[in-house]
Design a protein around this motif. Sequence first.
Motif, PDB file in Angstrom:
ATOM      1  N   ALA A   1      31.576  39.044  43.534  1.00  0.00           N
ATOM      2  CA  ALA A   1      32.895  39.509  44.003  1.00  0.00           C
ATOM      3  C   ALA A   1      33.005  39.307  45.510  1.00  0.00           C
ATOM      4  CB  ALA A   1      33.098  40.983  43.637  1.00  0.00           C
ATOM      5  N   ILE A   2      31.917  39.589  46.206  1.00  0.00           N
ATOM      6  CA  ILE A   2      31.902  39.402  47.655  1.00  0.00           C
ATOM      7  C   ILE A   2      32.035  37.913  47.990  1.00  0.00           C
ATOM      8  CG2 ILE A   2      30.381  39.526  49.680  1.00  0.00           C
ATOM      9  CD1 ILE A   2      29.381  42.250  48.569  1.00  0.00           C
TER      10      ILE A   2
ATOM     11  N   MET B   1      41.236  46.028  40.272  1.00  0.00           N
ATOM     12  CA  MET B   1      40.456  44.869  39.812  1.00  0.00           C
ATOM     13  C   MET B   1      40.463  44.825  38.289  1.00  0.00           C
ATOM     14  SD  MET B   1      36.621  43.743  40.860  1.00  0.00           S
ATOM     15  CE  MET B   1      37.221  43.346  42.507  1.00  0.00           C
TER      16      MET B   1
ATOM     17  N   MET C   1      29.639  49.477  55.120  1.00  0.00           N
ATOM     18  CA  MET C   1      30.227  48.123  55.195  1.00  0.00           C
ATOM     19  C   MET C   1      31.440  48.104  56.117  1.00  0.00           C
ATOM     20  SD  MET C   1      30.182  46.349  51.430  1.00  0.00           S
ATOM     21  CE  MET C   1      30.546  44.696  52.059  1.00  0.00           C
TER      22      MET C   1
ATOM     23  N   ILE D   1      36.423  41.879  52.382  1.00  0.00           N
ATOM     24  CA  ILE D   1      35.078  41.832  51.799  1.00  0.00           C
ATOM     25  C   ILE D   1      34.650  43.242  51.387  1.00  0.00           C
ATOM     26  CG2 ILE D   1      32.675  41.165  52.200  1.00  0.00           C
ATOM     27  CD1 ILE D   1      34.476  38.764  52.478  1.00  0.00           C
TER      28      ILE D   1
ATOM     29  N   ALA E   1      33.847  44.464  47.558  1.00  0.00           N
ATOM     30  CA  ALA E   1      32.524  45.005  47.239  1.00  0.00           C
ATOM     31  C   ALA E   1      32.645  46.396  46.633  1.00  0.00           C
ATOM     32  CB  ALA E   1      31.657  45.054  48.497  1.00  0.00           C
TER      33      ALA E   1
END
Lengths: 449, 449
Positions: free
Chosen positions: B318-319, A1, A75, B67, B71
Amino acid sequence: MALESLSKEETLAMRKRLIGQSCRLFYSDKPVKIVRARGQYLFDEKGKRYLDCISNVHHVGHCHPSITEAAAAQMELLNTNSRFLHDNIVIYANRLASTLPSQLRVFYFVNSGSEANDLALRLAQQYTGNEDVVVLDHAYHGHLKSLIDISPYKFRKLAGQKEWVHVAPLPDTYRGLYGEDHPDPGQAYADTVRDLIEEVHKKGRKISAFFAESFPSVGGQIILPKGYSPKVAEYVRSAGGIFVADEVQTGFGRSGSHFWAFEQQGEGFSPDIVTMGKPMGNGHPLACVATTEEIAKAFTDNGVEYFNTFGGNPVSCAIGLALLDVIEREDLRGNATRVGTHLKNLLRKLQARHQVIGDVRGVGLFVGAELVTDREKKTPATKTASLLVKRLKEEDRICVSTDGPWENVVKFKPPMCFSMDDAELVVNCIDRILTDMEQNGPELEKDNV
Amino acid sequence: MALESLSKEETLAMRKRLIGQSCRLFYSDKPVKIVRARGQYLFDEKGKRYLDCISNVHHVGHCHPSITEAAAAQMELLNTNSRFLHDNIVIYANRLASTLPSQLRVFYFVNSGSEANDLALRLAQQYTGNEDVVVLDHAYHGHLKSLIDISPYKFRKLAGQKEWVHVAPLPDTYRGLYGEDHPDPGQAYADTVRDLIEEVHKKGRKISAFFAESFPSVGGQIILPKGYSPKVAEYVRSAGGIFVADEVQTGFGRSGSHFWAFEQQGEGFSPDIVTMGKPMGNGHPLACVATTEEIAKAFTDNGVEYFNTFGGNPVSCAIGLALLDVIEREDLRGNATRVGTHLKNLLRKLQARHQVIGDVRGVGLFVGAELVTDREKKTPATKTASLLVKRLKEEDRICVSTDGPWENVVKFKPPMCFSMDDAELVVNCIDRILTDMEQNGPELEKDNV
């Protein structure tokens, strides 16, 4: 990123265009772009490091790897709502219960301190059947409509005071009604609440709750005088109300010696509701209401479901649990006591040399230095405080900010990994800047009344 | 990470003890423990798979790896508040702006649909200088105190209707005032709002806003009749109020053909405020208010900061960005159209064979089947609906639930990756169960009035 995909100028231009201007930037004339952070350090787009003295939200340090790992692992597995059974929510509630007085054993998980305080208000009103609320002057309990109503800091600038809200004096022993020299300021301030309740009763109204931050923050980093809360709780309960401790700014060991700031008020004291938020998820939207079985039962008995879409989801709870582990594993409460005490001592030494520092107060890593232009009159040195904040950022890349009704209290509520060296650095820089201001005025205000 | 560290019995016992009972469990007599999920599938502690037809929050599928990656990568880097400049918030706002009418270009990021609607209420009241709100019957806009006041679904069971809240008829063309057979139900229902506003004016009161879910959900999976919203907006604006579209349940392409459900009301139509929430972060607490420059300016001009601690942080954004990418990359809107249409057609075929299915309605993957004991009288078949939900779970491990004032509307709002096979499976199972109920009564209610 990529750390940055827009130039700072572009970011700022888009921000002005796209984001509501009521959402203000720090250092608004020369805002800072932060692209990375770790521990107590922030890094701007050029890689320059800033020391963060104010992000109490990033409680165990920015981007703590244990928190990131716990979040990512959960998650990957599951993030449903709390209508399904899941271990995380109950294990987390159980862990939180172990930090609280035994009567506070029922939990509601929500997404922000504001949501927690709004729910606390609902619980209090439902349980007592009363509407009125007593709050402390200059208090801030959140950005929601219901909370602006109980936040003098906000409602004075907006819709004004509602008839069901009553404002008690802020128990500030530096510049309030009763000072440190009073034989029993805790009792004296508590009596102001008793008197206020009597006035409310004379109007034929009834108290549902007394709401207070355990250390009033926006009010100016205030430490409540000893004995205040138990006495207030006694008066409020005998009027049929309950005591709500807002620990959104102060919970999770910031005070060092105790896990909750309200515990500073003595071992036997327990609020009826505790609300928590900011530091709870280290930046993840996680907050909570803890209360008694009786209060929870009254809320259940109204027969209406309370559903919070994201509240108590497995990811939030995994993050919350990881945070509790880090606090213990890294002895961050011990660190808060050691570094906080050192910071306060250093600031008190500075106070001996700079007339502008009128008061230094705090517990653990919740510390304030109140600036005044005149120690006798205690005239707020608002401009000096603002200039100090600006110069610390410009000259030393240190982020502090101000609080209090006159924005003259320099506040410290850093991530709990703040070090002895950090404390020494910031105090040395303050010393240098104040000395320079004293010698080279005219920046230092002589009297701003 | 262990999938389970407590037995299901222990989890349930701790849940009862530690979590407010107002937070209800699905299938409360026999709750389900879910430990893992992927796509449209949930897995219990024994590894058994459930088909999820209702989690609109997990919009692009449970635990979507894109996602999670977004994250984790951002959590590793930075998660400060929005008082510092950061690219994510502005890039995200810009992306959202590109999905909305051009006048909706100012964004406020918050943590839940409730926080978004509370802020929308503040914006509307500040901008118009008026207080009163018109809402649709049976509407639900959130769990906060201010939103219970504007949610007939809640306030009827709680504090009752406030003098500043006015309830317009739900534009339900199946069982409402005006049916599909009316020449122009959109106009007819809009006229009820016009008449209501006139009544409000006669009382000397003034409208700040009309609030409506773009597809009323708790009200029973209602699709607003064509032309309704533009007409209402015209009446509300000429009364000095604004139009707030609550897209918390319906936004982000659920309707397939459009990104926002309000767009179903025609190309020229734009609300003055759009609130968004649930699907926005795929389970992460993320929500937003979009509004016009004029409305944002009025809010800024009151001079008071709006600070939301977690709102718009780099991780949330970002998510949010990752979710927008997934919707596009996987053509989930196309999928919603194709699968939703197929599901609706299958249900309509079922309707031809089962008298109990009184109506099938929906757009994209927002579909409802309304059960009645008598097609003429449209008597709600509440018990049948409840039994159907229970049997689908017990016999087929399919999760659906009910909505509507009588809880007789079987609702479908699955993750957007729901497949043709999933649609066929659930409809076949419904067919089997309804057939069995018809043949083997007495479970199927004949008439529950």
